[in-house]
Design a protein around this motif. Structure first.
Motif, PDB file in Angstrom:
ATOM      1  N   ALA A   1      38.684  33.693  36.340  1.00 31.72           N
ATOM      2  CA  ALA A   1      37.424  33.211  35.770  1.00 31.72           C
ATOM      3  C   ALA A   1      36.544  34.340  35.266  1.00 31.72           C
ATOM      4  O   ALA A   1      35.582  34.097  34.536  1.00 31.72           O
ATOM      5  CB  ALA A   1      36.662  32.389  36.810  1.00 31.72           C
ATOM      6  N   LEU A   2      36.875  35.581  35.645  1.00 25.75           N
ATOM      7  CA  LEU A   2      36.073  36.723  35.207  1.00 25.75           C
ATOM      8  C   LEU A   2      36.598  37.355  33.930  1.00 25.75           C
ATOM      9  O   LEU A   2      35.970  38.268  33.396  1.00 25.75           O
ATOM     10  CB  LEU A   2      36.033  37.787  36.312  1.00 25.75           C
ATOM     11  N   GLU A   3      37.756  36.913  33.439  1.00 21.81           N
ATOM     12  CA  GLU A   3      38.243  37.444  32.173  1.00 21.81           C
ATOM     13  C   GLU A   3      37.274  37.060  31.061  1.00 21.81           C
ATOM     14  O   GLU A   3      36.498  36.111  31.178  1.00 21.81           O
ATOM     15  CB  GLU A   3      39.652  36.940  31.887  1.00 21.81           C
ATOM     16  N   LEU A   4      37.333  37.792  29.960  1.00 26.87           N
ATOM     17  CA  LEU A   4      36.263  37.725  28.970  1.00 26.87           C
ATOM     18  C   LEU A   4      35.973  36.310  28.480  1.00 26.87           C
ATOM     19  O   LEU A   4      34.815  35.874  28.475  1.00 26.87           O
ATOM     20  CB  LEU A   4      36.596  38.633  27.781  1.00 26.87           C
ATOM     21  N   ALA A   5      37.000  35.570  28.046  1.00 30.33           N
ATOM     22  CA  ALA A   5      36.745  34.246  27.480  1.00 30.33           C
ATOM     23  C   ALA A   5      36.129  33.291  28.504  1.00 30.33           C
ATOM     24  O   ALA A   5      35.058  32.714  28.248  1.00 30.33           O
ATOM     25  CB  ALA A   5      38.026  33.668  26.875  1.00 30.33           C
TER      26      ALA A   5
ATOM     27  N   ARG B   1      23.479  28.269  32.300  1.00 28.34           N
ATOM     28  CA  ARG B   1      24.326  28.038  33.470  1.00 28.34           C
ATOM     29  C   ARG B   1      25.297  26.881  33.261  1.00 28.34           C
ATOM     30  O   ARG B   1      25.912  26.412  34.199  1.00 28.34           O
ATOM     31  CB  ARG B   1      23.460  27.769  34.711  1.00 28.34           C
ATOM     32  N   ASP B   2      25.429  26.414  32.049  1.00 31.53           N
ATOM     33  CA  ASP B   2      26.293  25.279  31.777  1.00 31.53           C
ATOM     34  C   ASP B   2      27.737  25.737  31.597  1.00 31.53           C
ATOM     35  O   ASP B   2      28.046  26.500  30.684  1.00 31.53           O
ATOM     36  CB  ASP B   2      25.809  24.566  30.510  1.00 31.53           C
ATOM     37  N   LYS B   3      28.624  25.285  32.474  1.00 29.11           N
ATOM     38  CA  LYS B   3      30.062  25.538  32.387  1.00 29.11           C
ATOM     39  C   LYS B   3      30.423  27.017  32.489  1.00 29.11           C
ATOM     40  O   LYS B   3      31.459  27.446  32.001  1.00 29.11           O
ATOM     41  CB  LYS B   3      30.639  24.963  31.085  1.00 29.11           C
ATOM     42  N   LEU B   4      29.581  27.797  33.095  1.00 25.65           N
ATOM     43  CA  LEU B   4      29.899  29.203  33.289  1.00 25.65           C
ATOM     44  C   LEU B   4      30.434  29.410  34.699  1.00 25.65           C
ATOM     45  O   LEU B   4      30.038  28.710  35.630  1.00 25.65           O
ATOM     46  CB  LEU B   4      28.659  30.071  33.061  1.00 25.65           C
ATOM     47  N   PRO B   5      31.360  30.347  34.891  1.00 23.06           N
ATOM     48  CA  PRO B   5      31.993  30.496  36.203  1.00 23.06           C
ATOM     49  C   PRO B   5      31.001  30.941  37.266  1.00 23.06           C
ATOM     50  O   PRO B   5      30.140  31.783  37.014  1.00 23.06           O
ATOM     51  CB  PRO B   5      33.055  31.577  35.957  1.00 23.06           C
ATOM     52  N   PRO B   6      31.089  30.362  38.442  1.00 21.45           N
ATOM     53  CA  PRO B   6      30.153  30.723  39.508  1.00 21.45           C
ATOM     54  C   PRO B   6      30.498  32.061  40.133  1.00 21.45           C
ATOM     55  O   PRO B   6      31.592  32.579  39.970  1.00 21.45           O
ATOM     56  CB  PRO B   6      30.347  29.593  40.523  1.00 21.45           C
ATOM     57  N   CYS B   7      29.563  32.617  40.821  1.00 19.44           N
ATOM     58  CA  CYS B   7      29.795  33.829  41.597  1.00 19.44           C
ATOM     59  C   CYS B   7      29.574  33.503  43.067  1.00 19.44           C
ATOM     60  O   CYS B   7      28.557  32.915  43.425  1.00 19.44           O
ATOM     61  CB  CYS B   7      28.841  34.945  41.168  1.00 19.44           C
ATOM     62  N   THR B   8      30.528  33.826  43.894  1.00 20.21           N
ATOM     63  CA  THR B   8      30.372  33.630  45.333  1.00 20.21           C
ATOM     64  C   THR B   8      30.546  34.964  46.022  1.00 20.21           C
ATOM     65  O   THR B   8      31.327  35.804  45.592  1.00 20.21           O
ATOM     66  CB  THR B   8      31.423  32.643  45.865  1.00 20.21           C
ATOM     67  N   ARG B   9      29.838  35.145  47.087  1.00 20.18           N
ATOM     68  CA  ARG B   9      29.959  36.398  47.836  1.00 20.18           C
ATOM     69  C   ARG B   9      31.290  36.438  48.570  1.00 20.18           C
ATOM     70  O   ARG B   9      31.787  35.442  49.004  1.00 20.18           O
ATOM     71  CB  ARG B   9      28.814  36.518  48.844  1.00 20.18           C
TER      72      ARG B   9
ATOM     73  N   ALA C   1      34.876  40.049  43.366  1.00 22.62           N
ATOM     74  CA  ALA C   1      36.283  40.015  42.959  1.00 22.62           C
ATOM     75  C   ALA C   1      36.620  41.101  41.948  1.00 22.62           C
ATOM     76  O   ALA C   1      37.712  41.115  41.403  1.00 22.62           O
ATOM     77  CB  ALA C   1      36.634  38.645  42.384  1.00 22.62           C
ATOM     78  N   SER C   2      35.684  41.998  41.691  1.00 22.29           N
ATOM     79  CA  SER C   2      35.928  43.108  40.773  1.00 22.29           C
ATOM     80  C   SER C   2      35.739  44.424  41.511  1.00 22.29           C
ATOM     81  O   SER C   2      34.826  44.576  42.319  1.00 22.29           O
ATOM     82  CB  SER C   2      34.963  43.046  39.588  1.00 22.29           C
ATOM     83  N   ALA C   3      36.616  45.393  41.221  1.00 21.43           N
ATOM     84  CA  ALA C   3      36.500  46.722  41.826  1.00 21.43           C
ATOM     85  C   ALA C   3      35.838  47.710  40.878  1.00 21.43           C
ATOM     86  O   ALA C   3      35.897  48.909  41.102  1.00 21.43           O
ATOM     87  CB  ALA C   3      37.875  47.238  42.232  1.00 21.43           C
ATOM     88  N   LEU C   4      35.234  47.217  39.811  1.00 24.71           N
ATOM     89  CA  LEU C   4      34.524  48.103  38.896  1.00 24.71           C
ATOM     90  C   LEU C   4      33.247  48.586  39.569  1.00 24.71           C
ATOM     91  O   LEU C   4      32.443  47.791  40.058  1.00 24.71           O
ATOM     92  CB  LEU C   4      34.186  47.358  37.602  1.00 24.71           C
ATOM     93  N   GLY C   5      33.050  49.889  39.591  1.00 25.64           N
ATOM     94  CA  GLY C   5      31.826  50.430  40.161  1.00 25.64           C
ATOM     95  C   GLY C   5      31.864  50.508  41.677  1.00 25.64           C
ATOM     96  O   GLY C   5      32.883  50.268  42.320  1.00 25.64           O
TER      97      GLY C   5
END
Length: 576
Positions: free
Chosen positions: A39-43, A568-576, A521-525
């Motif tokens: 869900a974090l990929e660009l598209a 916030r419409d149809k955008l992937p959520p972020c969970t801790r 879910a990302s190891a960037l930074g």
């Protein structure tokens, strides 16, 4: 040594690197968690389907903004340079071949291939990291196809002869394979001796034998890579890869590239122009040239660019270059000939570190060279290497300050590695004050010098990613396009299009980069997850895309209209 076969024709099974989401660390190539959630990929991050982004073009007929053909990693995937080059060799020799990805070999399910065992299985070691990795891959092939000869090729085993000896493979092509690979397969198919095959090593009676014959390909005579034969769709891609030289005229201490070839060789300007014309006739729009440096020798490059200009070549292309090669007159000719990006091996902006690296001297200042690329109207990407002997926190700060002042469009940063025995710093570590740590199997576990160790270098890379993402408007970390997206970015056709990319497309990518810094879910930074900051940057990315569409900087040409969405419409959520 010979392997008799009853097949009516030779057939080759080529194992390719399908690990798009791998990242190079200081000690290995590891699973890449830069984007650890689809869900974090660009598209999907932008709330769009990949096809919707692929339909976007720069305004004014300046070409597609995105491509399904990824441009920043020549090693991963069936359609990339190593595999496409082998496909060209096999096709010219009339040898049928099949493909299998490394991940498929790891599965327990049987390989689904043409009935009957292949004549041989080939493994390219160009993007493998060490002898244990090669041996493990050979063992997987043996499990699936017992009794079938296994052949190693590529830069990894060429530069590290011990890899073949420890791998359990049957044969190794050392260096150029254009003549050796078809000759070996023909002899294996016929059950004949292989001792007249050039560039070959093999096992016989518990010993490693060598033919003693060498062949260095004349590059104007080698087959053109054939990405159409290995692409998923079976056709020519919109963007593809190219090499015009082997070896390198420079001798940087961290790099083994000069030793991959018996000499630094290159194609002629006329042959290059003919090959570009062939690609254009197949519908290719962009060519990514992955030479160590395409800009030398200078007379060849001037002749090549002028031929493209005279012929009215429609291709756009990009290349790598060294800072000492970036004179304005050549760059202006390159732009007129279709060049739209130059990736420059900056490595470090600290003079002491550059001397330690044995970088080529230059009468052209580093800042001046990069500015020349930008003034010529091209996208500028810089490559940074963190942790070479002589590196300290202070030298890294110097490099970061230089990046901020030069404001390139893209960058990559990776820690110093000790993969290849042929690299000067690895071959003679004491000369560089370097200590290399290995486990009982010979696998590198770390390195250290007076300034830092490998773990600190990796931490410095992550800190650099955080600083550049959050503190600078440019550059964008292009590793995300390589490892975090199923689609890539294409350069625009002209200087006005480049202004559109910088003003409208790069800001979208930059907000994606910033958002990922805060996602678990990302190891960037290197900052703690922060759901609120992730959502803020995600929403800003979508707004900037909507603004680019609303003002006409980007236009949609193949579908209806890319739908605008609320923040916030149809955008992937972020969970801790």
């Amino acid at each position: 040594m010979s392997h008799p076969t009853t097949r009516r024709e030779a057939r080759f099974l080529l194992v390719y690197n399908d690990r798009f989401k791998h990242i190079r660390t200081a000690t290995q190539d590891a699973p890449n968690p830069l984007v650890g959630d689809p869900a974090l990929e660009l598209a999907p991050f932008l709330g769009a389907e990949p096809a919707e982004l692929l339909a976007l073009h720069y305004a004014g007929g300046r070409g597609a903004a995105f491509s399904a053909d990824k441009l920043f990693d020549e090693g991963a995937g069936a359609g990339f340079l190593t595999t496409a080059a082998l496909a060209g060799i096999l096709a010219q020799a009339g040898i049928a071949f099949d493909l299998v990805g490394e991940r498929e070999l790891e599965a327990d399910a049987p390989l689904v291939r043409t009935p009957g065992a292949p004549t041989a299985v080939g493994l390219s070691t160009t993007h493998l990291f060490d002898a244990p990795s090669v041996a493990a891959l050979v063992a997987r092939v043996r499990r699936h196809l017992p009794g079938v000869p296994v052949l190693l090729g590529g830069a990894g085993a060429t530069l590290n002869p011990s890899w073949f000896e420890a791998s359990g493979a049957d044969y190794q092509v050392v260096g150029d394979g254009e003549q050796a690979l078809p000759a070996l397969l023909a002899r294996l198919h016929a059950g004949a001796a292989v001792d007249t095959v050039p560039n070959l090593r093999w096992r016989q009676g518990g010993r490693v034998m060598a033919s003693g014959l060498t062949h260095a390909a004349v590059l104007d005579e080698i087959p053109l890579p054939r990405p159409d034969l290995v692409s998923d769709g079976g056709g020519w891609p919109l963007a593809t890869f190219y090499e015009s030289r082997r070896g390198c005229p420079y001798k940087c201490a961290f790099c083994s590239y000069p030793n991959q070839s018996p000499s630094s060789r290159h194609k002629s300007a006329e042959h290059m122009a003919d090959e570009f014309a062939f690609y254009a006739a197949q519908g290719v729009r962009f060519v990514a040239c992955h030479d160590s440096s395409m800009l030398t020798p200078r007379p060849r490059m001037r002749r090549f660019t002028r031929l493209l200009i005279e012929r009215g070549s429609p291709l756009l292309w990009g290349c790598w270059g060294y800072p000492n090669e970036l004179d304005p007159e050549l760059l202006e000719d390159m732009f007129r000939a279709g060049c739209r990006y130059v990736a420059v091996g900056v490595e470090s902006a600290d003079e002491a570190v550059l001397r330690s690296m044995q970088r080529p001297p230059s009468s052209l200042g580093l800042a001046q060279g990069l500015a020349n690329v930008q003034r010529a109207g091209m996208i500028l990407s810089v490559q940074l290497l963190v942790g070479f002997p002589g590196e300290t926190e202070a030298t890294i700060a110097t490099t970061l300050d230089f990046v901020a002042r030069s404001a390139p469009d893209f960058y990559s940063a990776q820690p110093f590695q000790v993969r290849d025995e042929a690299a000067p710093a690895v071959r003679d570590p004491a000369r560089y004050g370097l200590s290399i740590e290995r486990d009982g199997d010979g696998r590198v576990t770390g390195w250290r010098h007076a300034g830092m160790d490998s773990r600190q270098a990796e931490a410095q890379v992550r800190a650099m990613q955080t600083h550049i993402a959050l503190a600078l408007e440019r550059p964008f970390y292009h590793g995300l396009l390589r490892a975090g997206s199923s689609i890539g970015v294409l350069p625009p056709a002209d200087a006005d299009g480049l202004a559109l990319l910088r003003a409208h497309l790069l800001p979208v990518l930059k907000e994606w980069e910033r958002a990922l810094v805060f996602h678990p879910a990302s190891a960037l930074g290197d900052v703690p997850p922060d759901a609120a900051r992730y959502r803020a940057h995600r929403d800003r990315a979508r707004r900037r895309l909507d603004e680019a569409l609303a003002c006409g900087a980007l236009v949609e040409v193949a579908f209806g209209c890319l739908p605008r969405r609320g923040p916030r419409d149809k955008l992937p959520p972020c969970t801790r």
